[in-house]
Design an enzyme around this catalytic site. Structure first.
Site, PDB file in Angstrom:
ATOM      1  N   GLN A 209      21.877  43.606  70.796  1.00 37.63           N
ATOM      2  CA  GLN A 209      22.013  43.313  71.102  1.00 37.63           C
ATOM      3  C   GLN A 209      21.475  43.806  72.494  1.00 37.63           C
ATOM      4  O   GLN A 209      20.735  44.961  72.868  1.00 37.63           O
ATOM      5  CB  GLN A 209      23.467  43.734  71.716  1.00 37.63           C
ATOM      6  CG  GLN A 209      24.618  43.609  70.717  1.00 37.63           C
ATOM      7  CD  GLN A 209      25.066  42.676  70.588  1.00 37.63           C
ATOM      8  OE1 GLN A 209      25.697  41.365  71.820  1.00 37.63           O
ATOM      9  NE2 GLN A 209      25.037  42.032  69.717  1.00 37.63           N
ATOM     10  N   GLY A 250      33.042  38.710  76.734  1.00 38.69           N
ATOM     11  CA  GLY A 250      31.575  39.057  75.593  1.00 38.69           C
ATOM     12  C   GLY A 250      30.577  39.161  75.827  1.00 38.69           C
ATOM     13  O   GLY A 250      30.192  38.662  77.121  1.00 38.69           O
ATOM     14  N   HIS A 251      30.174  39.023  75.141  1.00 41.74           N
ATOM     15  CA  HIS A 251      28.180  39.056  75.076  1.00 41.74           C
ATOM     16  C   HIS A 251      28.123  37.733  75.530  1.00 41.74           C
ATOM     17  O   HIS A 251      28.310  36.683  75.040  1.00 41.74           O
ATOM     18  CB  HIS A 251      27.817  39.496  74.146  1.00 41.74           C
ATOM     19  CG  HIS A 251      27.562  39.089  72.928  1.00 41.74           C
ATOM     20  ND1 HIS A 251      28.107  39.275  71.930  1.00 41.74           N
ATOM     21  CD2 HIS A 251      28.437  37.586  72.080  1.00 41.74           C
ATOM     22  CE1 HIS A 251      27.782  38.664  69.919  1.00 41.74           C
ATOM     23  NE2 HIS A 251      28.159  37.716  71.089  1.00 41.74           N
ATOM     24  N   ASN A 252      27.059  37.367  76.225  1.00 45.02           N
ATOM     25  CA  ASN A 252      26.003  36.235  76.454  1.00 45.02           C
ATOM     26  C   ASN A 252      27.443  34.904  77.235  1.00 45.02           C
ATOM     27  O   ASN A 252      26.844  34.093  77.137  1.00 45.02           O
ATOM     28  CB  ASN A 252      25.534  35.292  75.396  1.00 45.02           C
ATOM     29  CG  ASN A 252      24.498  36.261  74.568  1.00 45.02           C
ATOM     30  OD1 ASN A 252      24.298  36.941  73.656  1.00 45.02           O
ATOM     31  ND2 ASN A 252      23.394  36.064  75.472  1.00 45.02           N
ATOM     32  N   SER A 270      29.288  33.585  74.104  1.00 45.31           N
ATOM     33  CA  SER A 270      28.079  32.589  74.755  1.00 45.31           C
ATOM     34  C   SER A 270      28.861  31.935  75.058  1.00 45.31           C
ATOM     35  O   SER A 270      28.505  30.063  75.226  1.00 45.31           O
ATOM     36  CB  SER A 270      27.741  31.920  73.503  1.00 45.31           C
ATOM     37  OG  SER A 270      26.907  33.200  72.636  1.00 45.31           O
TER      38      SER A 270
END
Length: 339
Positions: A209, A250-252, A270
């Protein structure tokens, strides 16, 4: 009346000054010099208090209120008993919020670093900033002017924090760039690793990450939220957006400007969310989706497909709100037939 042990009231203020602050219509000259000591609900207000009437559902309280002045719109004014002192505005709720901040302004930081805080020698702390007991400020951290860093906050190496930010107790922030005027409640985690694993012969292997979290100016984040850093790109929270308590980003994820995300919402990695999107509590959004600007998502919805801009969806899986209502009504009718 607010408890003076917890809330510190300013004032009193002249009605003319209050009216000027909220952009009210011109007052009768004889009322301009009247002073008000506090704000209060219609039920509890006294002659020295200013209140608000913004919804016809509160006509019962309006009929018996003792408020010295009432903020109201022209549209609702005909409900107000004759003889009441009225302050006319276009949006009474917004005006009342502004008056509330006048009487109860945010606390100003007391500049200084508590002796029990640990601040790395390379950290840059702006003038007027308060750092409370037990805080840990890492290497090369840059904190702007007039910030408040609460007790036991941990700010990881390299984090950048803009001016006039407030970070509540027990927060942990890493891999993050914060804009100006960001407000973060207690026990928030920002910049932790996202949820990304790849199965292999020895079990699950975590994906690297390597992104950051970018929180733009004026964002407000509720207690116990978690915002993951990006995997390769950045996780972005757009300017002016508001996150309720217990939200997970969440990530992105790219969250647009002026979004409202209610409690217990989870947005998977994402996903791109446009400007001005509203998500009701306990909504779940799958990964790699696009939510168009101005979309509204009803509480407890499960969003599994893209949502077009300016549409209203609900249900599980989420669908246009009218279709969801028809489906709900149809199921209710079928169940009655079965009985």
């Amino acid at each position: 009346m607010a408890d003076a042990r917890f809330f510190h009231r300013a004032g009193p203020f002249l009605l003319s000054d209050i009216a000027a602050l909220i952009g009210a219509e011109p007052l009768p000259p004889e009322t301009e010099a009247i002073a008000f000591a506090d704000i209060a609900t219609l039920e509890t207000a006294g002659p020295d208090d200013i209140s608000v009437f913004s919804d016809a559902r509160y006509m019962g309280a309006l009929a018996t209120t003792r408020a010295g002045a009432i903020i109201v719109s022209r549209k609702l004014a005909h409900h107000v008993p004759e003889g009441s002192r009225l302050v006319y505005v276009a949006d009474p709720r917004r005006a009342y919020a502004q008056v509330g901040r006048l009487f109860y302004p945010a606390a100003v930081p007391t500049p200084g670093i508590h002796p029990s805080a640990h601040v790395h020698a390379s950290a840059c702390i702006g003038p007027g900033t308060q750092i409370d007991p037990g805080a840990v400020i890492g290497r090369d951290v840059d904190i702007g002017e007039r910030c408040y860093i609460g007790p036991n906050v941990v700010i990881g190496d390299g984090v950048l924090i803009g001016n006039d930010c407030r970070i509540g107790a027990n927060c942990t922030i890493s891999h993050t760039l914060l804009g100006h005027r960001v407000e973060i409640e207690t026990c928030v985690t920002i910049g932790s690793q996202g949820f990304g694993f790849v199965p292999g012969p020895a079990g699950l292997e975590r994906m690297l990450q390597l992104g950051r979290v970018i929180i733009e100016e004026g964002v407000k984040i509720g207690a116990n939220c978690a915002i993951d850093r990006g995997a390769t790109d950045d996780t972005i929270i757009g300017a002016g957006s508001v996150l309720d308590n217990l939200v997970h980003i969440g990530h992105n994820v790219r969250l647009g400007r002026h979004c409202v995300i209610c409690a217990q919402v989870g947005i998977a990695g994402s996903t791109t969310v446009g400007d001005g999107v509203m998500m009701g509590g306990q909504t779940g959004v799958a990964d790699h989706l696009t939510i168009g600007s101005g979309a509204q998502i009803a509480a407890k919805s499960g969003v599994m497909r893209d949502v077009a801009a300016k549409t209203v969806v609900g249900g599980f899986p989420a669908m246009p709100i009218k279709d969801w209502h028809r489906q709900t009504i149809g199921i209710a009718r079928l169940s009655k037939k079965v009985e």
